[in-house]
Design a protein around this motif. Structure first.
Motif, PDB file in Angstrom:
ATOM      1  N   PRO A 188       2.499 -15.372  -2.635  1.00 25.07           N
ATOM      2  CA  PRO A 188       1.454 -16.158  -3.305  1.00 25.07           C
ATOM      3  C   PRO A 188       0.051 -15.849  -2.771  1.00 25.07           C
ATOM      4  CG  PRO A 188       3.266 -17.586  -2.675  1.00 25.07           C
ATOM      5  CD  PRO A 188       3.518 -16.248  -2.060  1.00 25.07           C
ATOM      6  N   LEU A 189      -0.064 -15.609  -1.480  1.00 27.00           N
ATOM      7  CA  LEU A 189      -1.366 -15.270  -0.909  1.00 27.00           C
ATOM      8  C   LEU A 189      -1.825 -13.892  -1.378  1.00 27.00           C
ATOM      9  CD1 LEU A 189      -0.998 -16.637   2.703  1.00 27.00           C
ATOM     10  CD2 LEU A 189      -2.625 -17.369   0.976  1.00 27.00           C
ATOM     11  N   ASP A 227       5.382  -8.276  10.332  1.00 26.63           N
ATOM     12  CA  ASP A 227       4.848  -9.525   9.782  1.00 26.63           C
ATOM     13  C   ASP A 227       3.431  -9.776  10.271  1.00 26.63           C
ATOM     14  OD1 ASP A 227       7.176 -10.003   8.392  1.00 26.63           O
ATOM     15  OD2 ASP A 227       8.001 -11.372   9.894  1.00 26.63           O
ATOM     16  N   LYS A 228       3.195  -9.503  11.553  1.00 31.53           N
ATOM     17  CA  LYS A 228       1.856  -9.682  12.102  1.00 31.53           C
ATOM     18  C   LYS A 228       0.863  -8.747  11.425  1.00 31.53           C
ATOM     19  CE  LYS A 228       3.356 -11.251  16.641  1.00 31.53           C
ATOM     20  NZ  LYS A 228       3.421 -10.931  18.071  1.00 31.53           N
ATOM     21  N   SER A 257       0.827  -1.190   0.000  1.00 32.21           N
ATOM     22  CA  SER A 257       0.000   0.000   0.000  1.00 32.21           C
ATOM     23  C   SER A 257       0.870   1.252   0.000  1.00 32.21           C
ATOM     24  CB  SER A 257      -0.915   0.003   1.219  1.00 32.21           C
ATOM     25  OG  SER A 257      -0.148   0.198   2.380  1.00 32.21           O
ATOM     26  N   PHE A 258       0.221   2.383  -0.188  1.00 31.56           N
ATOM     27  CA  PHE A 258       0.932   3.654  -0.167  1.00 31.56           C
ATOM     28  C   PHE A 258       1.568   3.889   1.197  1.00 31.56           C
ATOM     29  CE2 PHE A 258       2.031   7.723  -1.673  1.00 31.56           C
ATOM     30  CZ  PHE A 258       1.839   8.629  -0.639  1.00 31.56           C
ATOM     31  N   ALA A 259       0.877   3.507   2.257  1.00 32.10           N
ATOM     32  CA  ALA A 259       1.418   3.673   3.606  1.00 32.10           C
ATOM     33  C   ALA A 259       2.673   2.824   3.805  1.00 32.10           C
ATOM     34  CB  ALA A 259       0.374   3.307   4.644  1.00 32.10           C
ATOM     35  N   ASP A 260       2.711   1.639   3.207  1.00 26.30           N
ATOM     36  CA  ASP A 260       3.902   0.786   3.306  1.00 26.30           C
ATOM     37  C   ASP A 260       5.084   1.451   2.640  1.00 26.30           C
ATOM     38  OD1 ASP A 260       2.011  -2.268   2.718  1.00 26.30           O
ATOM     39  OD2 ASP A 260       2.347  -1.127   4.556  1.00 26.30           O
ATOM     40  N   VAL A 261       4.853   2.052   1.478  1.00 20.30           N
ATOM     41  CA  VAL A 261       5.940   2.721   0.753  1.00 20.30           C
ATOM     42  C   VAL A 261       6.420   3.916   1.551  1.00 20.30           C
ATOM     43  CG1 VAL A 261       6.500   4.010  -1.331  1.00 20.30           C
ATOM     44  CG2 VAL A 261       5.141   1.930  -1.490  1.00 20.30           C
ATOM     45  N   ARG A 262       5.477   4.698   2.076  1.00 24.36           N
ATOM     46  CA  ARG A 262       5.839   5.874   2.844  1.00 24.36           C
ATOM     47  C   ARG A 262       6.616   5.468   4.092  1.00 24.36           C
ATOM     48  NH1 ARG A 262       1.171   9.343   5.103  1.00 24.36           N
ATOM     49  NH2 ARG A 262       0.421   8.988   3.001  1.00 24.36           N
ATOM     50  N   GLY A 263       6.206   4.403   4.764  1.00 28.56           N
ATOM     51  CA  GLY A 263       6.882   3.945   5.968  1.00 28.56           C
ATOM     52  C   GLY A 263       8.288   3.459   5.684  1.00 28.56           C
ATOM     53  N   LYS A 282      -3.502  -7.862   7.638  1.00 25.44           N
ATOM     54  CA  LYS A 282      -4.036  -7.142   6.479  1.00 25.44           C
ATOM     55  C   LYS A 282      -4.491  -8.124   5.404  1.00 25.44           C
ATOM     56  CE  LYS A 282      -2.940  -3.538   3.120  1.00 25.44           C
ATOM     57  NZ  LYS A 282      -3.808  -4.088   2.147  1.00 25.44           N
ATOM     58  N   LEU A 283      -3.733  -9.180   5.179  1.00 29.09           N
ATOM     59  CA  LEU A 283      -4.140 -10.191   4.209  1.00 29.09           C
ATOM     60  C   LEU A 283      -5.469 -10.834   4.610  1.00 29.09           C
ATOM     61  CD1 LEU A 283      -0.910 -12.153   3.238  1.00 29.09           C
ATOM     62  CD2 LEU A 283      -2.333 -10.724   1.784  1.00 29.09           C
ATOM     63  N   VAL A 284      -5.593 -11.170   5.867  1.00 33.66           N
ATOM     64  CA  VAL A 284      -6.829 -11.793   6.344  1.00 33.66           C
ATOM     65  C   VAL A 284      -7.997 -10.827   6.188  1.00 33.66           C
ATOM     66  CG1 VAL A 284      -8.008 -12.679   8.395  1.00 33.66           C
ATOM     67  CG2 VAL A 284      -5.676 -13.408   7.893  1.00 33.66           C
ATOM     68  N   ALA A 285      -7.792  -9.570   6.539  1.00 29.35           N
ATOM     69  CA  ALA A 285      -8.860  -8.572   6.418  1.00 29.35           C
ATOM     70  C   ALA A 285      -9.244  -8.362   4.955  1.00 29.35           C
ATOM     71  CB  ALA A 285      -8.416  -7.255   7.048  1.00 29.35           C
TER      72      ALA A 285
END
Length: 146
Positions: A32-33, A101-102, A2-8, A107-110
């Protein structure tokens, strides 16, 4: 990502670089997930586009068969993705995970739950529309002219 991941990661600097490498080892098993969830999202969007044609001039028996086939395919892929998520959770449940990682797994589950809810709603609307409207028959035009 996400954009937040890139910014972080941009703020992380050198310390973020080493954290990214540590997270990269476990995020490799998430790829893969992530791909499966993205494909499910895309498939659900396509399903919704097809379902919107029910009750219109484009509503044919072939369309309904296509919708049913896509519904079965999405359901099968969702079951496989659910099994993969469960396997990932059980395989790494005992191992200490970093906070990143958590968060990535949550986020994947959501995201997966969101896609499933959207599919359930679209499927219910499609079923209601399929019951309310009869498909048009394409051969009727040819036989009407004869």
């Amino acid at each position: 990502m996400s954009f937040a991941d890139v910014r972080g990661s941009a703020r992380g600097g050198p310390a973020g670089g080493s954290g990214a490498r540590g997270a990269g080892a476990s995020s490799g098993e998430l790829v893969p997930l992530q791909r499966d969830i993205f494909q499910a999202t895309t498939a659900v969007a396509g399903f919704k586009r097809l379902a919107e044609r029910l009750g219109t001039a484009k509503d044919t028996a072939a369309l309904r068969e296509n919708i049913d086939a896509q519904r079965r395919e999405i359901s099968a892929n969702a079951a496989a993705t659910k099994d993969s998520l469960k396997a990932l959770a059980s395989a790494s449940g005992a191992v200490g995970l970093s906070r990143a990682d958590k968060v990535a797994r949550a986020k994947l589950v959501a995201d997966f739950q969101s896609v499933l809810k959207e599919f359930e709603r679209a499927s219910a609307r499609a079923a209601a529309a399929a019951q309310s409207y009869a498909p048009r028959e394409e051969p009727t035009r040819a036989s009407a002219g004869a």
